[in-house]
Each structure stands twice: as C-alpha cells, then as structure tokens.
Scaffold this active site. Structure first.
Site, PDB file in Angstrom:
ATOM      1  N   ASP A  94      34.725 -13.136 -47.133  1.00  0.00           N
ATOM      2  CA  ASP A  94      35.311 -12.901 -45.816  1.00  0.00           C
ATOM      3  C   ASP A  94      34.497 -13.722 -44.827  1.00  0.00           C
ATOM      4  OD1 ASP A  94      36.106 -12.069 -43.320  1.00  0.00           O
ATOM      5  OD2 ASP A  94      35.698  -9.941 -43.640  1.00  0.00           O
TER       6      ASP A  94
ATOM      7  N   LYS B  68      38.433 -15.310 -34.307  1.00  0.00           N
ATOM      8  CA  LYS B  68      37.043 -15.548 -33.933  1.00  0.00           C
ATOM      9  C   LYS B  68      36.809 -17.004 -33.478  1.00  0.00           C
ATOM     10  CE  LYS B  68      36.007 -11.417 -35.523  1.00  0.00           C
ATOM     11  NZ  LYS B  68      35.686 -10.279 -34.653  1.00  0.00           N
TER      12      LYS B  68
ATOM     13  N   TRP C 220      31.947  -4.374 -41.669  1.00  0.00           N
ATOM     14  CA  TRP C 220      33.147  -5.029 -42.208  1.00  0.00           C
ATOM     15  C   TRP C 220      33.136  -5.072 -43.721  1.00  0.00           C
ATOM     16  CZ3 TRP C 220      36.874  -4.694 -39.154  1.00  0.00           C
ATOM     17  CH2 TRP C 220      36.660  -4.763 -37.766  1.00  0.00           C
TER      18      TRP C 220
END
Length: 358
Positions: free
Chosen positions: A171, A195, A103
C-alpha cells in the site's frame, strides 16, 4: 485567482496550481466538444483517449514492467483491503501482515474477515513509531507479505523495502510517485490517489498479470480479472478523477519524473526535521531511521499549545496542520505539489510561534 494558501492536509492532497488552472480553463468545454469533461460519456472517443493515456503514463512514470497490469478502480485503498485477500487467498493459503500503523491494521482486520491473514509484527507497543529491523518468520503456506509503505498518521516510512521469500503487496498511498518501486519483489502495488495524484475516489492498482484469475466464489466486481478484461471500464469509472490524474501525471513527467520528486521529498522533509531537531520547543517521536518524508508529525510542549498552533496557523495561511484525531499533535503533509517555499514558510511560522509562546 486572488488567494492561495499552503495546504498541508493529509488527504485530499494539495494539487499543482498549473493543473488546477488547466482544468479550470477546460471545465465548461472539453476539447471543443461543447460539454464539460464531467458530462461526456466514458465510452466517447475523447474520454477513451484520456483513459488510455492515463494508464500508459502511470505505468511509464513509475517504471512498472509489462507483466504488471495497471487498473483504475473506484473505492480507494479501503476497497483494496478486501480485494487483495479475496483474489490472492481465494483458493487457500495464508498472508503475512506487518502492522506498522493504523492503515496497516485496518488492512489486516479486513483480510482476517476474508481468509487466513496473520500479524507477524506490530509496532503497537512503540506507539507505531518504529518498523521491523529484520523480517520475522513467515507462515509455511504464505502467499504474500503485506506492508504499508508510509503511515500517514504516525509518520513512519520504510527507507528500504524488505526482501522476502514471498512477493510483496504494498500500500503506497501516501508516498506514491515520490520514490521507486522494487517491482521484481512485488505481487501488487496500489494506492489511493488522494495523496499525491488526484482528487479522492480512485485507486491506482498494479497487479502482476499471472495473479489475475477469475474466482467463481468471489463477486465479479471484486475480482481483478473482471476489471482487467474490461481495461478498467467494467463499470462507469470516476471520470473526473481519471482526467485529473492524467493532468497530474503529465505535470510529474514535465517536472522531471519520480527521480526529481524523490530528491524534492528528501530535501523538503530534511529541512523540516532539521529545524524540529534543533528546536527546544518542538518534538518528533519517530527515530530518524523510520521517519516519513511525506507526513511529518510533531508536538509543542502541551496539547493546549498544539491546538493553538494549528488554529493560529489557519489565520496565517496554512491549512491542514491539525494532527489526526487518533494521535493528536501536529502533522505537516508535504506531498509532491507542496513547494519547498511552503516548508520554509511553515518553519518561519514555527519560529514565530515558539518565540511568542515559550
């Protein structure tokens, strides 16, 4: 309801049963208006009240200071990969990126399409199982240091956020609202909600207000200024996600807030890692200092057994244990709504599987 299983999927996340039941009860008639929340106007007083309360709750629960603007933006984390450099590097400068996994690498590649984004450290050689122990030098004209708080695929997480000469952009998608944020060190904190917080399709973004500026050469929709000026209603927002986020935030608050869920996260992940470390059958490749508390990766003695493990687990009431396609193996994502009973049940299954396939 007749059947609920333990959902260890990395995202979309498992949601609190109480939240799902509340949404189910209101689905056809929201607050007596004769319409579903899926149908009402985002400009109606009913939805505006939900919207405003959601922004306030989001800021309160994560203790974001008043000089940070909360924004509810469609597009998830991927859109933020572009919006961050478009806004923070619009008038020059560079950015430093710590490449801790898939990511972080995706964010870096997008930023390099926009401006001068530099990789100052990478965990690629270790298979993305480590993090930097010391902060590498930053470019002289660096505007921000970008990091991914928790890598869902390889299962690494910062225990402590670094202190740098420039503000952090974090993030926090996969450990959002499971831990505190060092706001005094930050420029932007954001995460996709899928999430820990809500269904997929929304990013919750906090931007330091002094960084919110109009940039004439940046498409207006991709400026934080446009969304801040419209209070996150610049375009028709993803109303269902905001409504569900509101309910989950209330559930977090009623359950004891982030301090409660941080303690739960430590306890749940500790239980699973302790079993893996004591086992002669399962293996985790991440050194303890870097292990994720929300995404636990592990392997059996062979890839064939890994596949058998998650396939048989599905028939035993466990979903989402297949490892990411880029890494393989097994992954258990234990977000806020996963009860400790789910982790205990998973360990019992792991014991049974190991005994049967040893």
């Amino acid at each position: 309801m007749t059947h609920r299983i333990y959902n260890f999927t990395a995202g979309p996340c498992t949601l609190p049963l109480a939240v799902l039941e509340s949404a189910q009860a209101e689905l056809l008639d929201f607050q007596g208006c004769g319409m579903s929340v899926l149908e009402i106007s985002h400009r109606s007083k009913r939805f505006e009240a939900v919207h405003e309360e959601t922004l306030a709750l989001a800021q309160e629960l994560i203790a974001a200071p008043a000089d940070f603007q909360p924004l509810l933006l469609a597009g998830g984390a991927h859109q933020q990969f572009d919006m961050i450099p478009l806004n923070l590097l619009a008038d020059g400068g560079s950015a430093a990126y710590i490449n801790s996994g898939i990511w972080a690498e995706k964010a870096l590649k997008e930023a390099q399409r926009v401006g001068d984004a530099r990789e100052i450290w990478t965990g690629r050689d270790s298979g993305f199982t480590t993090l930097p122990d010391a902060l590498p030098p930053l470019p002289a004209d660096c505007r921000y240091l970008y990091l991914t708080s928790n890598e869902t695929i390889s299962g690494v997480q910062y225990r402590d956020y670094p202190t740098a000469a420039v503000p952090l952009v974090i993030d926090a998608s996969s450990d959002y609202y499971t831990r505190a944020i060092p706001w005094e060190r930050c420029a932007i904190v954001y995460g996709g909600v899928q999430k820990n917080l809500a269904p997929a399709g929304l990013a919750l973004v906090f931007v330091r207000r002094d960084l919110i500026k109009d940039h004439p050469r940046v498409p207006k929709f991709l400026t934080y200024a446009a969304h801040a000026a419209a209070n996150s209603l610049f375009n028709t927002p993803p109303t269902w996600q905001i409504y569900m986020l509101n309910k989950v935030l209330h559930w977090i608050k009623d359950s004891g807030g982030i301090a409660h869920f941080e303690a739960e996260s430590i306890a749940k992940s500790g239980l699973l890692y302790d079993y893996i470390d004591r086992s002669n059958y399962y293996q985790n490749d991440v050194p303890p200092a870097y292990r994720s508390r929300t995404n636990v990766t592990f392997r059996t003695p062979s890839p064939e057994l890994d596949t058998r493990f998650w396939q048989e687990a599905e028939s035993q009431g466990f979903a989402g244990l297949k490892g990411h396609k880029l890494l393989g193996g097994i992954r258990a994502s234990i977000y806020n709504a996963m009860p400790i009973a789910g982790v205990e049940a998973l360990i019992n299954y792991m014991q049974t599987f190991a005994a049967k396939n040893a």
